[in-house]
Design an enzyme around this catalytic site. Structure first.
Site, PDB file in Angstrom:
ATOM      1  N   PRO A  86       0.824  -1.208   0.000  1.00 38.84           N
ATOM      2  CA  PRO A  86       0.000   0.000   0.000  1.00 38.84           C
ATOM      3  C   PRO A  86       0.864   1.266   0.000  1.00 38.84           C
ATOM      4  O   PRO A  86       2.045   1.198   0.341  1.00 38.84           O
ATOM      5  CB  PRO A  86      -0.798  -0.104   1.294  1.00 38.84           C
ATOM      6  CG  PRO A  86      -0.499  -1.415   1.882  1.00 38.84           C
ATOM      7  CD  PRO A  86       0.662  -2.013   1.199  1.00 38.84           C
ATOM      8  N   GLY A  98       2.737   4.588   1.054  1.00 38.35           N
ATOM      9  CA  GLY A  98       3.284   5.099   2.303  1.00 38.35           C
ATOM     10  C   GLY A  98       3.911   4.075   3.212  1.00 38.35           C
ATOM     11  O   GLY A  98       4.208   4.358   4.365  1.00 38.35           O
ATOM     12  N   GLU A 104     -21.555   9.997  20.903  1.00 43.30           N
ATOM     13  CA  GLU A 104     -20.217   9.472  21.185  1.00 43.30           C
ATOM     14  C   GLU A 104     -20.198   8.601  22.431  1.00 43.30           C
ATOM     15  O   GLU A 104     -19.570   7.544  22.457  1.00 43.30           O
ATOM     16  CB  GLU A 104     -19.205  10.617  21.330  1.00 43.30           C
ATOM     17  CG  GLU A 104     -19.002  11.450  20.080  1.00 43.30           C
ATOM     18  CD  GLU A 104     -18.591  10.625  18.870  1.00 43.30           C
ATOM     19  OE1 GLU A 104     -17.962   9.559  19.047  1.00 43.30           O
ATOM     20  OE2 GLU A 104     -18.927  11.033  17.743  1.00 43.30           O
ATOM     21  N   GLY A 117       6.804   2.602   2.667  1.00 47.09           N
ATOM     22  CA  GLY A 117       8.264   2.657   2.644  1.00 47.09           C
ATOM     23  C   GLY A 117       8.904   1.943   1.471  1.00 47.09           C
ATOM     24  O   GLY A 117      10.062   1.536   1.561  1.00 47.09           O
ATOM     25  N   LYS A 118       8.198   1.792   0.377  1.00 43.42           N
ATOM     26  CA  LYS A 118       8.779   1.106  -0.784  1.00 43.42           C
ATOM     27  C   LYS A 118       9.923   1.927  -1.390  1.00 43.42           C
ATOM     28  O   LYS A 118      11.000   1.392  -1.635  1.00 43.42           O
ATOM     29  CB  LYS A 118       7.693   0.860  -1.847  1.00 43.42           C
ATOM     30  CG  LYS A 118       6.576  -0.039  -1.353  1.00 43.42           C
ATOM     31  CD  LYS A 118       5.554  -0.311  -2.431  1.00 43.42           C
ATOM     32  CE  LYS A 118       4.755   0.921  -2.837  1.00 43.42           C
ATOM     33  NZ  LYS A 118       3.920   1.486  -1.764  1.00 43.42           N
ATOM     34  N   THR A 119       9.669   3.199  -1.599  1.00 41.03           N
ATOM     35  CA  THR A 119      10.721   4.055  -2.135  1.00 41.03           C
ATOM     36  C   THR A 119      11.912   4.092  -1.180  1.00 41.03           C
ATOM     37  O   THR A 119      13.064   4.000  -1.596  1.00 41.03           O
ATOM     38  CB  THR A 119      10.175   5.484  -2.344  1.00 41.03           C
ATOM     39  OG1 THR A 119       8.963   5.398  -3.080  1.00 41.03           O
ATOM     40  CG2 THR A 119      11.153   6.350  -3.085  1.00 41.03           C
ATOM     41  N   HIS A 126     -21.460   5.186  21.729  1.00 43.53           N
ATOM     42  CA  HIS A 126     -20.415   4.285  21.230  1.00 43.53           C
ATOM     43  C   HIS A 126     -19.564   3.758  22.371  1.00 43.53           C
ATOM     44  O   HIS A 126     -19.338   2.556  22.519  1.00 43.53           O
ATOM     45  CB  HIS A 126     -19.453   5.038  20.295  1.00 43.53           C
ATOM     46  CG  HIS A 126     -19.979   5.295  18.921  1.00 43.53           C
ATOM     47  ND1 HIS A 126     -20.507   4.305  18.146  1.00 43.53           N
ATOM     48  CD2 HIS A 126     -20.000   6.428  18.171  1.00 43.53           C
ATOM     49  CE1 HIS A 126     -20.847   4.840  16.967  1.00 43.53           C
ATOM     50  NE2 HIS A 126     -20.563   6.124  16.970  1.00 43.53           N
TER      51      HIS A 126
HETATM   52  P1  ADP Z   1       5.895   4.389  -0.575  1.00 45.46           P
HETATM   53  O1  ADP Z   1       6.970   4.536  -1.612  1.00 45.46           O
HETATM   54  O2  ADP Z   1       5.667   2.973  -0.166  1.00 45.46           O
HETATM   55  O3  ADP Z   1       4.629   5.074  -0.912  1.00 45.46           O
HETATM   56  P2  ADP Z   1       7.717   5.960   0.932  1.00 45.46           P
HETATM   57  O4  ADP Z   1       8.923   5.124   0.883  1.00 45.46           O
HETATM   58  O5  ADP Z   1       7.673   7.104  -0.015  1.00 45.46           O
HETATM   59  O6  ADP Z   1       6.420   5.088   0.738  1.00 45.46           O
HETATM   60  O7  ADP Z   1       7.505   6.458   2.414  1.00 45.46           O
HETATM   61  C1  ADP Z   1       7.239   7.794   2.730  1.00 45.46           C
HETATM   62  C2  ADP Z   1       7.886   8.180   4.029  1.00 45.46           C
HETATM   63  O8  ADP Z   1       7.310   7.480   5.120  1.00 45.46           O
HETATM   64  C3  ADP Z   1       9.349   7.838   4.082  1.00 45.46           C
HETATM   65  O9  ADP Z   1      10.131   8.839   3.541  1.00 45.46           O
HETATM   66  C4  ADP Z   1       9.590   7.674   5.563  1.00 45.46           C
HETATM   67  O10 ADP Z   1       9.833   8.912   6.167  1.00 45.46           O
HETATM   68  C5  ADP Z   1       8.280   7.153   6.072  1.00 45.46           C
HETATM   69  N1  ADP Z   1       8.308   5.691   6.232  1.00 45.46           N
HETATM   70  C6  ADP Z   1       7.531   4.801   5.589  1.00 45.46           C
HETATM   71  N2  ADP Z   1       7.794   3.550   5.996  1.00 45.46           N
HETATM   72  C7  ADP Z   1       8.782   3.631   6.901  1.00 45.46           C
HETATM   73  C8  ADP Z   1       9.510   2.670   7.673  1.00 45.46           C
HETATM   74  N3  ADP Z   1       9.262   1.362   7.590  1.00 45.46           N
HETATM   75  N4  ADP Z   1      10.461   3.134   8.505  1.00 45.46           N
HETATM   76  C9  ADP Z   1      10.724   4.445   8.598  1.00 45.46           C
HETATM   77  N5  ADP Z   1      10.085   5.390   7.903  1.00 45.46           N
HETATM   78  C10 ADP Z   1       9.115   5.014   7.056  1.00 45.46           C
HETATM   79 ZN    ZN Z   2     -20.779   7.433  15.487  1.00 47.49          ZN
HETATM   80 MG    MG Z   3       6.874   5.784  -3.217  1.00 48.92          MG
END
Ligand code: ADP
Ligand code: ZN
Ligand code: MG
Length: 630
Positions: free
Chosen positions: A206, A208, A429, A210-212, A432
């Site tokens: 998904p 965010g 609230e 950390g793939k990049t 809930h």
């Molecule tokens: P994706 O490429 O999967 O969309 P990114 O690698 O761009 O995600 O992640 C965005 C930012 O989120 C990173 O620059 C980092 O700061 C933070 N982040 C995401 N995953 C991690 C992780 N496992 N450990 C530390 N930081 C993370």
């Molecule tokens: Zn509600």
């Molecule tokens: Mg990315």
């Protein structure tokens, strides 16, 4: 980050033309005696000529002395460096020459400024326009230039500066990538035995997660250059450009091997080719993809170019990309679990100055379902809040507030809600929270607030997972639905009305109930039959029915009856505890925000027996916030 592009020819022309023009300007605007026939002599010669009365007149300038010979045949102008000579005036007088001191020709500061700073810029701009117009004409129309220019940049980083230490959690992904790092570090070891490394690996997960970051860390661990390009940048390009870029990218990469080539969002170019919607439009993408495949097959695997790609929709990729010799490795990059979230928070908290008592575990518990990027954002928001407050250390409270900011949007200042509405929201609230607390196996309440957020949530109840598990029992699932219906139930019991505020609750409750019936095999009527398949587990998880229309109708009935049952249970719980409902709601109305422990204190003040809750809780869903939206 370097933008690696071949310098375009015109740029050199700009420089040359500017240089020439500046030189010409200089020559015209500042003519001096130097332009006549001149000779440079040393100071000794000057003195000796002076003593021999061979000098006619002398001009003392700021750092040189210009003089002419008294010999009428000698038309030359002599120049010598000016020495720190206090006797000079005496000697000049003795020699009887005419002399003057020239105050260096000063322009007014404004003119100077204009000449030295503004005129080159103006010339530059004019030339630039001229050239771009010329180019545009050649390329056919003024729009052409702008198009090709802006897209598909290849970025190269000599060193990414990231290592596996910067990536918290994701141990499995890291382990899979270690092999690639090892290969880049000692390619010979692999060559000797005849092993071919995979040319490419696909990071799947998904947004965010950390793939990049992982791709960069691989380059960093192996200390090799990192080439990156994003698939989405190809989308708006002219036919043929994308393919050319890909060719270019691989050529550069092969020159710089060993290195990493990273193709982000590969799904934008790597979509299944046959799935196209008929005529036109996809030509460019297809060409780019074909070029990519050709390049991947074309280069020597032993060279040390490793291609990493990232996607969050692996199922849409063209099969050809996944064939052996291409992206045959698939590395899942998952959403972080509790421990993962805690370590990600710690990694990012290291980069900011915090008070010594901050507890990342508490934050991690409150952020079930948050991605690494969101957690990084939470830490950053907390730091910003501390700065705004003129403090130099980030406190736990900053972090807790940041969780709400990131998850629920900024506090909506000045939003006007009538007292009547506020009262309804408070009861909703508490409805809930009360239902959640009274049921066993439900999340203990962490925080309840009726401060509206910019995201549109008018208030919410935040639950905190005590422990984390991916499994959910039938009872837990049902309890969860009951909790979701608690808000509406409270509105009905107290005010005898139903508001639109429960729409999100209804949606969530329906989702769980549906999944119980169609996917978890949790209904007696259907048992363990998969009636639905999830299309894309990474993006929202839309599901499509895999059963006959008649069964589908029955599924709908079953879902309805589950929710009805849950709603009745919630109403019953609230009626039995109506005093608490009033007490807690009044308290919330007054305080606007109450914590879990305050809530528990009030709840437990009398009927302790009823509260067997909050011991265990094994739910991990992505919805730990029950909110009501406008
Ligand atoms: P994706 O490429 O999967 O969309 P990114 O690698 O761009 O995600 O992640 C965005 C930012 O989120 C990173 O620059 C980092 O700061 C933070 N982040 C995401 N995953 C991690 C992780 N496992 N450990 C530390 N930081 C993370
Ligand atoms: Zn509600
Ligand atoms: Mg990315």
């Amino acid at each position: 980050m370097d933008e690696n592009k071949k310098p375009r020819k015109p740029l050199i022309y700009y420089y040359l033309s500017t240089l020439i023009i500046v030189m010409l300007l200089n020559a015209f605007l500042f003519p001096s005696m130097k332009s006549l026939s001149t000779e440079e002599v040393d100071y000794g010669k000057f003195i000796s000529m002076l003593e021999n009365k061979e000098i006619k007149d002398v001009e003392v300038q700021s750092n040189e002395i210009v003089f002419t010979s008294s010999n009428s045949n000698d038309k030359k102008v002599y120049i010598t460096g000016k020495m720190d000579d206090p006797d000079l005036v005496n000697r000049l007088e003795k020699a009887g020459v005419t002399f003057s001191k020239v105050i260096p020709q000063e322009n007014s500061p404004i003119v100077n400024f204009l000449l030295t700073w503004i005129s080159p810029i103006l010339i530059f701009a004019l030339l630039g326009q001229m050239f771009s117009r010329m180019l545009a004409k050649r390329m056919g129309g003024p729009g052409a230039m702008q198009f090709g220019k802006s897209n598909a940049k290849v970025y190269v980083e000599a060193q990414t500066g990231k290592t596996f230490k910067d990536v918290a959690g994701q141990d499995e992904a890291k382990e899979a990538l270690t092999e690639i790092v090892d290969f880049l570090n000692n390619p010979d070891k692999y060559k000797q035995i005849g092993a071919k490394m995979p040319k490419g690996a696909l990071l799947v997960g998904p947004p965010g997660t950390g793939k990049t970051l992982l791709a960069k860390a691989v380059a960093g661990e192996a200390s090799v250059p990192f080439f990156s390009i994003s698939g989405s940048e190809f989308v708006e390009m002219f036919v043929g450009m994308g393919a050319a870029r890909v060719r270019d990218l691989f050529k550069q990469a092969q020159e710089k091997a060993p290195c990493i080539v990273f193709i982000d969002e590969i799904d934008t170019i790597g979509k299944k080719r046959d799935s196209g919607n008929g005529v036109g439009g996809n030509d460019e993408r297809e060409q780019t993809l074909n070029q990519l495949l050709t390049e991947m097959d074309g280069f020597d695997g032993g060279l040390g170019v490793v291609i990493l790609a990232a996607t969050n929709r692996p199922e849409s990729l063209d099969k050809a990309l996944l064939r052996p010799g291409r992206f045959d490795r698939r590395i899942p990059v998952e959403m972080p679990d509790l421990a993962g979230r805690e370590s990600i928070l710690k990694v990012h908290a290291k980069n900011i100055k915090t008070e010594s008592n901050i507890d990342c575990n508490v934050i991690a518990r409150a952020t079930s379902g948050a991605s690494g990027a969101e957690l990084a954002n939470i830490v950053n928001e907390a730091a910003i809040a501390a700065v705004k407050d003129n403090r130099n250390l980030v406190s736990q409270k900053d972090l807790e507030e940041a969780v709400e900011v990131v998850i629920a949007g900024y506090q909506r200042k000045g939003a006007v809600i009538s007292d009547k509405e506020k009262k309804i929201i408070a009861y909703h609230e508490i409805g809930h929270a009360l239902v959640a607390a009274i049921q066993t196996n439900s999340d203990p309440v962490h925080k309840i607030t009726i401060i509206p957020r910019t995201s549109g949530a008018l208030g919410y109840t935040m639950q905190v997972s005590e422990s984390e598990s991916v499994l959910m029992s039938k009872e837990e699932a049902f309890n969860k639905i009951t909790t979701f219906t608690g808000g509406r139930a409270a509105e009905e019991i107290i005010f005898n009305i139903s508001t639109s505020g429960a729409s999100n609750d209804i949606e969530q409750a329906t989702k769980i109930a549906r999944a119980m019936v169609t996917r978890f095999g949790m209904s007696d009527k259907f048992g363990m039959v998969a009636l639905e398949t999830v299309n894309n587990p990474y993006l929202g998880g839309d599901a499509s029915l895999t059963c006959s229309p008649e069964t589908a109708t029955k599924v709908d009935q079953e879902v309805l009856s589950i929710i009805k049952e849950a709603h009745e249970k919630a109403s019953k719980i609230l009626r039995e505890n109506i005093d608490k409902l009033h007490e807690l709601s009044e308290y919330l109305l007054e305080k606007e925000t109450i914590t879990g422990s305050e809530f528990m204190k009030i709840l437990n003040s009398e009927n302790l027996s009823e509260n067997e809750s909050s011991e265990t809780q094994i739910i991990d869903d992505n919805q730990s916030i029950l909110d009501i939206k406008k």
